[in-house]
Each structure stands twice: as structure tokens, then as C-alpha cells.
Design a protein around this motif. Structure first.
Motif, PDB file in Angstrom:
ATOM      1  N   SER A 144       0.830  -1.211   0.000  1.00 17.52           N
ATOM      2  CA  SER A 144       0.000   0.000   0.000  1.00 17.52           C
ATOM      3  C   SER A 144       0.862   1.259   0.000  1.00 17.52           C
ATOM      4  O   SER A 144       0.461   2.303  -0.518  1.00 17.52           O
ATOM      5  CB  SER A 144      -0.931   0.004   1.219  1.00 17.52           C
ATOM      6  OG  SER A 144      -0.169   0.053   2.432  1.00 17.52           O
ATOM      7  N   VAL A 145       2.067   1.156   0.539  1.00 14.03           N
ATOM      8  CA  VAL A 145       2.971   2.304   0.605  1.00 14.03           C
ATOM      9  C   VAL A 145       3.501   2.673  -0.780  1.00 14.03           C
ATOM     10  O   VAL A 145       3.766   3.851  -1.057  1.00 14.03           O
ATOM     11  CB  VAL A 145       4.149   1.999   1.569  1.00 14.03           C
ATOM     12  CG1 VAL A 145       5.166   3.144   1.566  1.00 14.03           C
ATOM     13  CG2 VAL A 145       3.629   1.755   2.972  1.00 14.03           C
ATOM     14  N   VAL A 146       3.651   1.689  -1.654  1.00  9.00           N
ATOM     15  CA  VAL A 146       4.251   1.951  -2.963  1.00  9.00           C
ATOM     16  C   VAL A 146       3.223   2.365  -4.010  1.00  9.00           C
ATOM     17  O   VAL A 146       3.585   2.703  -5.138  1.00  9.00           O
ATOM     18  CB  VAL A 146       5.033   0.716  -3.480  1.00  9.00           C
ATOM     19  CG1 VAL A 146       6.126   0.329  -2.497  1.00  9.00           C
ATOM     20  CG2 VAL A 146       4.097  -0.454  -3.731  1.00  9.00           C
ATOM     21  N   LYS A 147       1.955   2.347  -3.638  1.00  8.61           N
ATOM     22  CA  LYS A 147       0.912   2.660  -4.615  1.00  8.61           C
ATOM     23  C   LYS A 147       1.115   4.009  -5.306  1.00  8.61           C
ATOM     24  O   LYS A 147       0.954   4.102  -6.531  1.00  8.61           O
ATOM     25  CB  LYS A 147      -0.465   2.614  -3.936  1.00  8.61           C
ATOM     26  CG  LYS A 147      -1.611   2.845  -4.910  1.00  8.61           C
ATOM     27  CD  LYS A 147      -2.963   2.725  -4.219  1.00  8.61           C
ATOM     28  CE  LYS A 147      -4.082   3.011  -5.217  1.00  8.61           C
ATOM     29  NZ  LYS A 147      -5.418   2.909  -4.569  1.00  8.61           N
ATOM     30  N   PRO A 148       1.497   5.085  -4.603  1.00  3.42           N
ATOM     31  CA  PRO A 148       1.707   6.377  -5.283  1.00  3.42           C
ATOM     32  C   PRO A 148       2.799   6.343  -6.350  1.00  3.42           C
ATOM     33  O   PRO A 148       2.817   7.181  -7.253  1.00  3.42           O
ATOM     34  CB  PRO A 148       2.092   7.325  -4.137  1.00  3.42           C
ATOM     35  CG  PRO A 148       1.541   6.684  -2.910  1.00  3.42           C
ATOM     36  CD  PRO A 148       1.676   5.213  -3.146  1.00  3.42           C
ATOM     37  N   PHE A 149       3.722   5.363  -6.242  1.00  7.16           N
ATOM     38  CA  PHE A 149       4.829   5.276  -7.184  1.00  7.16           C
ATOM     39  C   PHE A 149       4.523   4.319  -8.346  1.00  7.16           C
ATOM     40  O   PHE A 149       5.353   4.104  -9.216  1.00  7.16           O
ATOM     41  CB  PHE A 149       6.101   4.820  -6.458  1.00  7.16           C
ATOM     42  CG  PHE A 149       6.487   5.730  -5.326  1.00  7.16           C
ATOM     43  CD1 PHE A 149       7.237   6.862  -5.562  1.00  7.16           C
ATOM     44  CD2 PHE A 149       6.049   5.464  -4.035  1.00  7.16           C
ATOM     45  CE1 PHE A 149       7.579   7.724  -4.532  1.00  7.16           C
ATOM     46  CE2 PHE A 149       6.388   6.313  -2.991  1.00  7.16           C
ATOM     47  CZ  PHE A 149       7.146   7.449  -3.230  1.00  7.16           C
ATOM     48  N   ASN A 150       3.323   3.760  -8.299  1.00  9.00           N
ATOM     49  CA  ASN A 150       2.871   2.863  -9.366  1.00  9.00           C
ATOM     50  C   ASN A 150       1.514   3.345  -9.879  1.00  9.00           C
ATOM     51  O   ASN A 150       0.547   2.597  -9.951  1.00  9.00           O
ATOM     52  CB  ASN A 150       2.748   1.425  -8.846  1.00  9.00           C
ATOM     53  CG  ASN A 150       4.085   0.813  -8.488  1.00  9.00           C
ATOM     54  OD1 ASN A 150       4.986   0.719  -9.320  1.00  9.00           O
ATOM     55  ND2 ASN A 150       4.241   0.408  -7.237  1.00  9.00           N
ATOM     56  N   GLN A 151       1.452   4.614 -10.226  1.00  5.23           N
ATOM     57  CA  GLN A 151       0.173   5.225 -10.590  1.00  5.23           C
ATOM     58  C   GLN A 151      -0.427   4.648 -11.864  1.00  5.23           C
ATOM     59  O   GLN A 151      -1.621   4.780 -12.103  1.00  5.23           O
ATOM     60  CB  GLN A 151       0.344   6.747 -10.720  1.00  5.23           C
ATOM     61  CG  GLN A 151       0.627   7.421  -9.397  1.00  5.23           C
ATOM     62  CD  GLN A 151       0.836   8.925  -9.547  1.00  5.23           C
ATOM     63  OE1 GLN A 151       0.756   9.462 -10.654  1.00  5.23           O
ATOM     64  NE2 GLN A 151       1.103   9.603  -8.444  1.00  5.23           N
ATOM     65  N   ASN A 152       0.402   4.023 -12.668  1.00  2.00           N
ATOM     66  CA  ASN A 152      -0.106   3.443 -13.913  1.00  2.00           C
ATOM     67  C   ASN A 152      -0.756   2.079 -13.689  1.00  2.00           C
ATOM     68  O   ASN A 152      -1.329   1.507 -14.615  1.00  2.00           O
ATOM     69  CB  ASN A 152       1.013   3.308 -14.947  1.00  2.00           C
ATOM     70  CG  ASN A 152       1.427   4.657 -15.502  1.00  2.00           C
ATOM     71  OD1 ASN A 152       0.619   5.564 -15.587  1.00  2.00           O
ATOM     72  ND2 ASN A 152       2.697   4.792 -15.851  1.00  2.00           N
ATOM     73  N   TYR A 153      -0.649   1.575 -12.467  1.00  2.29           N
ATOM     74  CA  TYR A 153      -1.256   0.285 -12.137  1.00  2.29           C
ATOM     75  C   TYR A 153      -2.496   0.515 -11.281  1.00  2.29           C
ATOM     76  O   TYR A 153      -2.509   1.384 -10.403  1.00  2.29           O
ATOM     77  CB  TYR A 153      -0.289  -0.592 -11.333  1.00  2.29           C
ATOM     78  CG  TYR A 153       0.930  -1.055 -12.081  1.00  2.29           C
ATOM     79  CD1 TYR A 153       0.968  -2.313 -12.671  1.00  2.29           C
ATOM     80  CD2 TYR A 153       2.061  -0.247 -12.186  1.00  2.29           C
ATOM     81  CE1 TYR A 153       2.101  -2.757 -13.348  1.00  2.29           C
ATOM     82  CE2 TYR A 153       3.195  -0.677 -12.855  1.00  2.29           C
ATOM     83  CZ  TYR A 153       3.198  -1.926 -13.432  1.00  2.29           C
ATOM     84  OH  TYR A 153       4.315  -2.357 -14.103  1.00  2.29           O
ATOM     85  N   SER A 154      -3.526  -0.281 -11.506  1.00  2.00           N
ATOM     86  CA  SER A 154      -4.721  -0.192 -10.671  1.00  2.00           C
ATOM     87  C   SER A 154      -4.468  -0.926  -9.358  1.00  2.00           C
ATOM     88  O   SER A 154      -3.514  -1.705  -9.240  1.00  2.00           O
ATOM     89  CB  SER A 154      -5.921  -0.820 -11.385  1.00  2.00           C
ATOM     90  OG  SER A 154      -5.745  -2.224 -11.493  1.00  2.00           O
ATOM     91  N   ALA A 155      -5.334  -0.708  -8.369  1.00  2.00           N
ATOM     92  CA  ALA A 155      -5.183  -1.358  -7.071  1.00  2.00           C
ATOM     93  C   ALA A 155      -5.260  -2.882  -7.209  1.00  2.00           C
ATOM     94  O   ALA A 155      -4.511  -3.617  -6.569  1.00  2.00           O
ATOM     95  CB  ALA A 155      -6.253  -0.858  -6.103  1.00  2.00           C
ATOM     96  N   SER A 156      -6.155  -3.344  -8.085  1.00  3.03           N
ATOM     97  CA  SER A 156      -6.297  -4.796  -8.266  1.00  3.03           C
ATOM     98  C   SER A 156      -5.061  -5.394  -8.928  1.00  3.03           C
ATOM     99  O   SER A 156      -4.648  -6.514  -8.613  1.00  3.03           O
ATOM    100  CB  SER A 156      -7.545  -5.105  -9.099  1.00  3.03           C
ATOM    101  OG  SER A 156      -7.438  -4.502 -10.384  1.00  3.03           O
ATOM    102  N   GLU A 157      -4.477  -4.650  -9.857  1.00  3.38           N
ATOM    103  CA  GLU A 157      -3.258  -5.132 -10.516  1.00  3.38           C
ATOM    104  C   GLU A 157      -2.096  -5.181  -9.539  1.00  3.38           C
ATOM    105  O   GLU A 157      -1.328  -6.148  -9.520  1.00  3.38           O
ATOM    106  CB  GLU A 157      -2.923  -4.247 -11.712  1.00  3.38           C
ATOM    107  CG  GLU A 157      -3.892  -4.429 -12.876  1.00  3.38           C
ATOM    108  CD  GLU A 157      -3.811  -3.298 -13.887  1.00  3.38           C
ATOM    109  OE1 GLU A 157      -4.409  -3.457 -14.949  1.00  3.38           O
ATOM    110  OE2 GLU A 157      -3.153  -2.283 -13.601  1.00  3.38           O
TER     111      GLU A 157
END
Length: 272
Positions: free
Chosen positions: A66-79
Motif C-alpha cells: 500500500s505504501v508503494v501505490k503512489p509510485f505505481n500510478q499506472n497500475y490499478s489497485a487490483s493489478e
């Protein structure tokens, strides 16, 4: 005396023909430096820097995804949920996610990365750039892991093929047969039982000889190509022998006939 003149004329011709033939054959380099050509090409490719227009797939993982989500903006939460810390199973075109999140290197050598902003790739190899990005991320994430690859994956095919050169494999997935197909297949002179493949493994250049006539090749670690592999198709002995036949042989024979004819005339004159 007459015999000597004829003998001298024939010897001169043979000497001329021999010199020309040696000159031709000395220029042949089939198989003499095939290994070095392939190794040089591999080194040049493996240590080449990221180029303008390169397409990078980048995934940041950590223990807490969950911490890295901002750095993977091109990926959806499910991906993102399908990846675990340290995952290197990056998606390729045609697989989930449906639109591969790529960073295209712009004309100034930059990519625009989430949160961090512009990152410059100029003069950097993939390995160096990945390490630098990982260090930058440590400011925001505990023990981040960066996985990165090129979507414009390249292999090089040299030697006895119809179209030697460097080829981009968009999905990063290719076999030796795919690469040879892109290069227009082997010429009639290509050695199908002695193909050289040069690969860089952990910074070390390795070489393997491949026999396409042996079905066991399908189980070889070299059947599936890796990024920056170099394939060198050697020339067969048939081509070497053909190349050694001087194309001007008929001319030399005509010249020999002329010399011998002139020698005969001189002999006749001297007799008179």
C-alpha cells in the motif's frame, strides 16, 4: 632454348595466378574471427546506455504494497494486489494489465516518474538507472525494490542471414527461431549445426554453440532468447571453397593462352 622460353612463360603465368589467388584467399575471414565479432557486438549492446525513445516498464514493490501505490500510478489497485515484494514478473503486451504502463524516454533523456518527478537517464545503463531510482525511493519507502525492463527489447543477428542487424522484440519474448525469422532466415551458406550465441550473464560474457538440426535444442537454455543476445551464423565450408575460386580465373586462362601463343611466335621467329 625454345623449351626454356615456353617454360618461363608458363611459370610467369602460374606465379601471377598464384599471387592473385593468395591475395583473394588471404582476405577471407570466414570463421576466423566469428567469436570475436559476436563478443564485441554483445559487449557493445549490453553496456549501451538507455536511449531516447526507449520504453521502460517500472514496478516498485515493498513489504507493505500500500505504501508503494503512489509510485505505481499506472497500475490499478487490483493489478498491484497481484504483485508481492520483490516481484520481477513484469507484464508484457497482451497480458494484464491490458495497457502496459511504460515510461518513454523523451528527447532530453528524461522520464516523468510519480512523486519524484523528472529523472534523467542520459548516459546510464539500465542497471545504473534502476539502482539510482531505488536509492531515491528510500526517502519515501522502507527497503524499496525496483523491477525494470525494456519493452523495446533488442537482439542482434549477424553473419550468414538474409538481413543481419539489430531487432526489437516488442513483448520481450522471443526464441532463436523468431530472431532468425526476423533476419530473413539463414542463407544457403549458413551453418545450421554451428550457430554461435553470445549472452551476458551477471556481467560475464558467455558463448554457446547451437545445433539447429538437433531436436534437443528445444530443451536448451538458449532456445528462449534474453535481452541483448547476439546470434552469429557462421559460413559453411562450401562458401569458403566457392569464395576461394577467383572469379577472374577465365581471364587468367585467356592470358595464359595469349602468352603461350606469343611464345610460339617468338620461337618461330627465332628459328628463322
Amino acid at each position: 632454348m625454345n623449351k626454356n622460353i615456353v617454360l618461363i612463360a608458363v611459370c610467369l603465368f602460374l606465379l601471377l595466378f598464384s599471387c592473385k589467388t593468395r591475395e583473394k584467399t588471404s582476405n577471407l575471414n570466414y570463421m576466423q574471427n566469428a567469436d570475436q565479432i559476436a563478443v564485441d557486438a554483445s559487449n557493445q549492446t549490453n553496456f549501451s546506455t538507455i536511449q531516447v525513445g526507449d520504453q521502460l516498464v517500472i514496478l516498485v514493490t515493498a513489504k507493505d504494497m500500500s505504501v508503494v501505490k503512489p509510485f505505481n500510478q499506472n497500475y490499478s489497485a487490483s493489478e498491484l494486489a497481484t504483485y508481492t515484494a520483490g516481484s520481477t514478473n513484469l507484464p508484457i503486451q497482451g497480458q494484464s494489465p491490458t495497457s502496459v504502463p511504460t515510461y518513454i524516454v523523451d528527447s532530453e533523456g528524461n522520464i516523468d516518474f510519480p512523486v519524484i518527478g523528472k529523472l534523467n537517464t542520459s548516459g546510464k545503463t539500465m542497471s545504473i538507472f534502476k539502482d539510482e531510482l531505488q536509492d531515491r525511493l528510500k526517502k519515501y519507502i522502507l527497503n524499496p525494490i525496483v523491477s525494470m525492463r525494456l519493452t523495446n527489447y533488442k537482439v542482434t543477428v549477424l553473419g550468414e542471414v538474409a538481413r543481419p542487424g539489430q531487432y526489437v522484440i516488442p513483448d520481450g519474448n522471443a526464441t532463436l527461431f523468431n530472431a532468425l525469422g526476423l533476419a530473413g532466415d539463414l542463407t544457403m551458406y549458413g551453418k545450421r549445426d554451428d550457430i554461435l550465441l553470445v549472452r551476458n550473464i551477471n556481467g560475464e560474457t558467455t558463448k554457446a554453440r547451437i545445433n539447429l538440426m538437433d531436436a534437443n535444442f528445444f530443451n536448451s537454455p538458449y532456445f528462449q532468447l534474453k535481452q541483448n543476445d547476439v546470434i552469429y551464423v557462421s559460413s559453411s565450408e562450401i562458401k569458403e571453397k566457392t569464395a576461394r575460386l577467383d572469379p577472374n580465373t577465365s581471364t587468367y586462362i585467356a592470358v595464359a593462352g595469349t602468352i603461350i601463343g606469343l611464345a610460339g611466335i617468338f620461337i618461330t621467329i627465332f628459328k628463322k
